[in-house]
Design a protein around this motif. Structure first.
Motif, PDB file in Angstrom:
ATOM      1  N   TYR A   1     -14.062  15.905   2.391  1.00 51.01           N
ATOM      2  CA  TYR A   1     -15.303  16.471   2.892  1.00 51.01           C
ATOM      3  C   TYR A   1     -15.159  17.985   3.023  1.00 51.01           C
ATOM      4  O   TYR A   1     -14.184  18.464   3.617  1.00 51.01           O
ATOM      5  CB  TYR A   1     -15.662  15.847   4.241  1.00 51.01           C
ATOM      6  CG  TYR A   1     -16.000  14.392   4.119  1.00 51.01           C
ATOM      7  CD1 TYR A   1     -17.284  13.992   3.780  1.00 51.01           C
ATOM      8  CD2 TYR A   1     -15.039  13.411   4.294  1.00 51.01           C
ATOM      9  CE1 TYR A   1     -17.600  12.645   3.631  1.00 51.01           C
ATOM     10  CE2 TYR A   1     -15.341  12.070   4.149  1.00 51.01           C
ATOM     11  CZ  TYR A   1     -16.625  11.689   3.820  1.00 51.01           C
ATOM     12  OH  TYR A   1     -16.930  10.371   3.661  1.00 51.01           O
TER      13      TYR A   1
ATOM     14  N   PHE B   1     -15.837  20.484   4.820  1.00 48.66           N
ATOM     15  CA  PHE B   1     -16.203  21.106   6.082  1.00 48.66           C
ATOM     16  C   PHE B   1     -15.186  22.167   6.472  1.00 48.66           C
ATOM     17  O   PHE B   1     -13.993  22.058   6.176  1.00 48.66           O
ATOM     18  CB  PHE B   1     -16.275  20.063   7.212  1.00 48.66           C
ATOM     19  CG  PHE B   1     -17.436  19.111   7.097  1.00 48.66           C
ATOM     20  CD1 PHE B   1     -18.699  19.580   6.819  1.00 48.66           C
ATOM     21  CD2 PHE B   1     -17.252  17.752   7.269  1.00 48.66           C
ATOM     22  CE1 PHE B   1     -19.775  18.715   6.716  1.00 48.66           C
ATOM     23  CE2 PHE B   1     -18.314  16.875   7.170  1.00 48.66           C
ATOM     24  CZ  PHE B   1     -19.578  17.358   6.892  1.00 48.66           C
TER      25      PHE B   1
ATOM     26  N   MET C   1     -12.902  23.335   8.970  1.00 51.17           N
ATOM     27  CA  MET C   1     -12.250  22.648  10.076  1.00 51.17           C
ATOM     28  C   MET C   1     -11.767  23.588  11.186  1.00 51.17           C
ATOM     29  O   MET C   1     -10.956  23.210  12.006  1.00 51.17           O
ATOM     30  CB  MET C   1     -11.057  21.830   9.545  1.00 51.17           C
ATOM     31  CG  MET C   1     -11.481  20.672   8.676  1.00 51.17           C
ATOM     32  SD  MET C   1     -12.648  19.583   9.505  1.00 51.17           S
ATOM     33  CE  MET C   1     -12.942  18.372   8.227  1.00 51.17           C
TER      34      MET C   1
ATOM     35  N   TYR D   1     -13.341  19.278  17.458  1.00 46.14           N
ATOM     36  CA  TYR D   1     -14.527  18.968  16.683  1.00 46.14           C
ATOM     37  C   TYR D   1     -14.544  17.458  16.483  1.00 46.14           C
ATOM     38  O   TYR D   1     -13.548  16.772  16.699  1.00 46.14           O
ATOM     39  CB  TYR D   1     -14.519  19.682  15.322  1.00 46.14           C
ATOM     40  CG  TYR D   1     -13.330  19.342  14.467  1.00 46.14           C
ATOM     41  CD1 TYR D   1     -13.335  18.212  13.659  1.00 46.14           C
ATOM     42  CD2 TYR D   1     -12.200  20.150  14.476  1.00 46.14           C
ATOM     43  CE1 TYR D   1     -12.241  17.884  12.882  1.00 46.14           C
ATOM     44  CE2 TYR D   1     -11.107  19.830  13.700  1.00 46.14           C
ATOM     45  CZ  TYR D   1     -11.124  18.699  12.915  1.00 46.14           C
ATOM     46  OH  TYR D   1     -10.041  18.380  12.151  1.00 46.14           O
TER      47      TYR D   1
ATOM     48  N   LEU E   1     -15.909  14.342  13.720  1.00 46.67           N
ATOM     49  CA  LEU E   1     -16.506  13.887  12.472  1.00 46.67           C
ATOM     50  C   LEU E   1     -16.821  12.409  12.617  1.00 46.67           C
ATOM     51  O   LEU E   1     -15.980  11.631  13.049  1.00 46.67           O
ATOM     52  CB  LEU E   1     -15.554  14.086  11.282  1.00 46.67           C
ATOM     53  CG  LEU E   1     -15.187  15.522  10.914  1.00 46.67           C
ATOM     54  CD1 LEU E   1     -14.260  15.529   9.706  1.00 46.67           C
ATOM     55  CD2 LEU E   1     -16.425  16.340  10.616  1.00 46.67           C
TER      56      LEU E   1
ATOM     57  N   MET F   1     -20.760  11.895   6.038  1.00 47.51           N
ATOM     58  CA  MET F   1     -19.954  12.383   7.153  1.00 47.51           C
ATOM     59  C   MET F   1     -20.732  13.457   7.906  1.00 47.51           C
ATOM     60  O   MET F   1     -21.265  14.389   7.308  1.00 47.51           O
ATOM     61  CB  MET F   1     -18.637  12.956   6.653  1.00 47.51           C
ATOM     62  CG  MET F   1     -17.630  13.192   7.760  1.00 47.51           C
ATOM     63  SD  MET F   1     -17.044  11.646   8.465  1.00 47.51           S
ATOM     64  CE  MET F   1     -16.089  11.015   7.102  1.00 47.51           C
TER      65      MET F   1
ATOM     66  N   GLN G   1     -20.694  16.299  10.898  1.00 48.52           N
ATOM     67  CA  GLN G   1     -19.869  17.158  11.753  1.00 48.52           C
ATOM     68  C   GLN G   1     -20.646  17.479  13.020  1.00 48.52           C
ATOM     69  O   GLN G   1     -21.820  17.835  12.960  1.00 48.52           O
ATOM     70  CB  GLN G   1     -19.503  18.444  11.031  1.00 48.52           C
ATOM     71  CG  GLN G   1     -18.633  19.383  11.874  1.00 48.52           C
ATOM     72  CD  GLN G   1     -18.130  20.548  11.061  1.00 48.52           C
ATOM     73  OE1 GLN G   1     -17.097  20.477  10.420  1.00 48.52           O
ATOM     74  NE2 GLN G   1     -18.887  21.636  11.066  1.00 48.52           N
TER      75      GLN G   1
ATOM     76  N   THR H   1     -16.076   6.756  14.476  1.00 48.98           N
ATOM     77  CA  THR H   1     -15.600   8.117  14.677  1.00 48.98           C
ATOM     78  C   THR H   1     -14.377   8.329  13.818  1.00 48.98           C
ATOM     79  O   THR H   1     -13.400   7.595  13.927  1.00 48.98           O
ATOM     80  CB  THR H   1     -15.263   8.380  16.153  1.00 48.98           C
ATOM     81  OG1 THR H   1     -16.425   8.133  16.933  1.00 48.98           O
ATOM     82  CG2 THR H   1     -14.802   9.811  16.350  1.00 48.98           C
TER      83      THR H   1
ATOM     84  N   THR I   1     -12.696  11.511  13.120  1.00 48.05           N
ATOM     85  CA  THR I   1     -11.733  12.494  13.614  1.00 48.05           C
ATOM     86  C   THR I   1     -12.214  13.099  14.917  1.00 48.05           C
ATOM     87  O   THR I   1     -13.356  13.537  15.024  1.00 48.05           O
ATOM     88  CB  THR I   1     -11.532  13.642  12.603  1.00 48.05           C
ATOM     89  OG1 THR I   1     -11.119  13.107  11.359  1.00 48.05           O
ATOM     90  CG2 THR I   1     -10.484  14.628  13.109  1.00 48.05           C
TER      91      THR I   1
END
Length: 306
Positions: free
Chosen positions: A208, A210, A212, A224, A226, A239, A241, A291, A293
Motif C-alpha cells: 500500500y 501510504f 508511514m 497510525y 491501517l 486499505m 489510513q 485492523t 496495523t
C-alpha cells in the motif's frame, strides 16, 4: 483529397486521443493527459473545419502554395508534402467564425501540449479537464454528434467534470472513481465473470502506497492505524489510513485521511476526498474492520521535547 484529411479520419483520431487523455488523467499522468487532450482538441477542431470547407485547413504562414489547389480538389500531392493548420490557428479560426469562445484554460491546454507553457505541466494540467470537456462538447454540437457517440464509456465522467452543482473535490473524486472502474474492467476484458469475483475474494499482496511517517497522537505518542474497508469503486477490500482523534479509544471520531484499493487502484489522499467518496468510518459499522496495523503507543517524555 486523401482519406487522412477526411472528417472521419480527424474525428476518429480525436476520439482515440480523448479516451487516452481520460485514461492518463485517471492514472495521475497529467503531462500525458495534456498531450493527448491537446491532440484530441486539435483533431476535433480540424474535423469541424473540414466539414465546413477543406480549404479552411490551409496553413497560411509557411505552407506549400500548392496546398490551396490540393485542398480545393484540383491537384494531387504526396502525403509527405501535405501540411495543415496547427492547433492554435485551427482554434483561432473557429473563434473568428464564432464557433469557439475565448477560453484561457483551453489555450493553456494547447500550450502545455506544445511544450510552450512556462509552468509545471502536471500541476497545471490536472485542473484543465473541465475546459477540455466543454470545448469538445461545443465542437461536437457544431457537427451534430451526440456526446455519447464520442465519449462512450467516459460519458458519465465528463458530465460530472462540468457539473457546477458539485464541489471541486466531489467532481475530482467521482471522476477518479469512474476512471478506476474502467481500469478495473479492462483487467478482466474477455475473461469469464467469475474471474473478477475470484480476484476480489483473494487477499492482495500489493504493497500500500501510504506515507508511514507517524502522526502525533494523544499523550504525545506516535502512531497510525491501517484498517480494511470496502472500496467505493469496485467493492474490493481497500486499505484505509486513519489518524487518531483526541481520544485513545477507537471510536467514530477517528479521522480517515487516505484510502488505496489494490484491485482497481483507486487512491484517495485526503480526508476531504475520503468523505467525498462516501467511505463510512469502519468502526461505526455493525461489523468492525480487520485492523491491519497499529503502531505501539509510545508515550514520550513531555519535558524532553518542545
Amino acid at each position: 483529397m486523401d482519406d487522412f484529411l477526411s472528417f472521419e479520419s480527424f474525428f476518429g483520431g480525436a476520439k482515440k486521443a480523448a479516451h487516452r487523455a481520460m485514461d492518463e488523467h485517471g492514472r495521475g499522468e497529467y503531462d500525458n493527459f495534456a498531450l493527448q487532450g491537446g491532440v484530441a482538441i486539435e483533431k476535433l477542431a480540424k474535423a469541424v473545419l473540414v466539414s465546413m470547407n477543406p480549404v479552411y485547413l490551409l496553413e497560411m504562414r509557411n505552407g506549400n502554395p500548392d496546398m490551396l489547389l490540393y485542398l480545393g480538389g484540383h491537384l494531387e500531392l504526396s502525403e509527405d508534402k501535405v501540411r495543415t493548420v496547427g492547433a492554435k490557428d485551427a482554434i483561432k479560426r473557429l473563434r473568428t467564425l464564432g464557433i469557439l469562445p475565448p477560453d484561457p484554460q483551453l489555450d493553456m491546454l494547447i500550450e502545455l501540449r506544445n511544450g510552450t507553457a512556462h509552468t509545471s505541466t502536471g500541476d497545471r494540467a490536472k485542473s484543465l479537464l473541465p475546459a477540455f470537456v466543454e470545448s469538445s462538447w461545443i465542437l461536437l454540437k457544431k457537427v451534430d454528434i451526440d456526446i455519447g457517440d464520442f465519449w462512450e464509456r467516459w460519458s458519465s465522467a465528463v458530465i460530472i467534470a462540468v457539473d457546477e452543482q458539485r464541489s471541486e473535490v466531489e467532481r475530482d473524486v467521482e471522476i477518479r472513481i469512474r476512471q478506476s472502474w474502467h481500469r478495473f474492467e479492462d483487467r478482466f476484458a474477455g475473461l469469464p465473470d467469475t474471474a473478477r469475483e475470484r480476484a476480489l475474494a483473494q487477499p492482495s499482496s500489493t504493497p500500500y502506497p501510504f506515507d508511514m511517517s507517524h502522526f502525533r497522537g494523544p499523550n504525545r505518542s506516535h502512531y497510525y492505524i491501517l484498517a480494511t474497508v470496502g472500496c467505493p469503486c469496485c467493492g474490493g477490500t481497500a486499505m484505509l489510513q486513519v489518524q487518531p482523534s483526541r481520544d485513545t479509544k477507537l471510536d467514530p471520531r477517528l479521522h480517515m485521511d487516505a484510502l488505496h484499493c489494490p484491485f482497481c487502484l483507486l487512491s484517495l489522499e485526503s480526508a476531504a476526498e475520503v468523505k467525498a467518496a462516501g467511505v463510512q468510518n469502519p468502526w461505526a459499522l455493525e461489523t468492525p474492520p480487520q485492523t491491519v496495523t497499529v503502531t505501539g503507543f509510545q508515550v514520550l517524555d513531555t519535558e524532553s521535547e518542545d
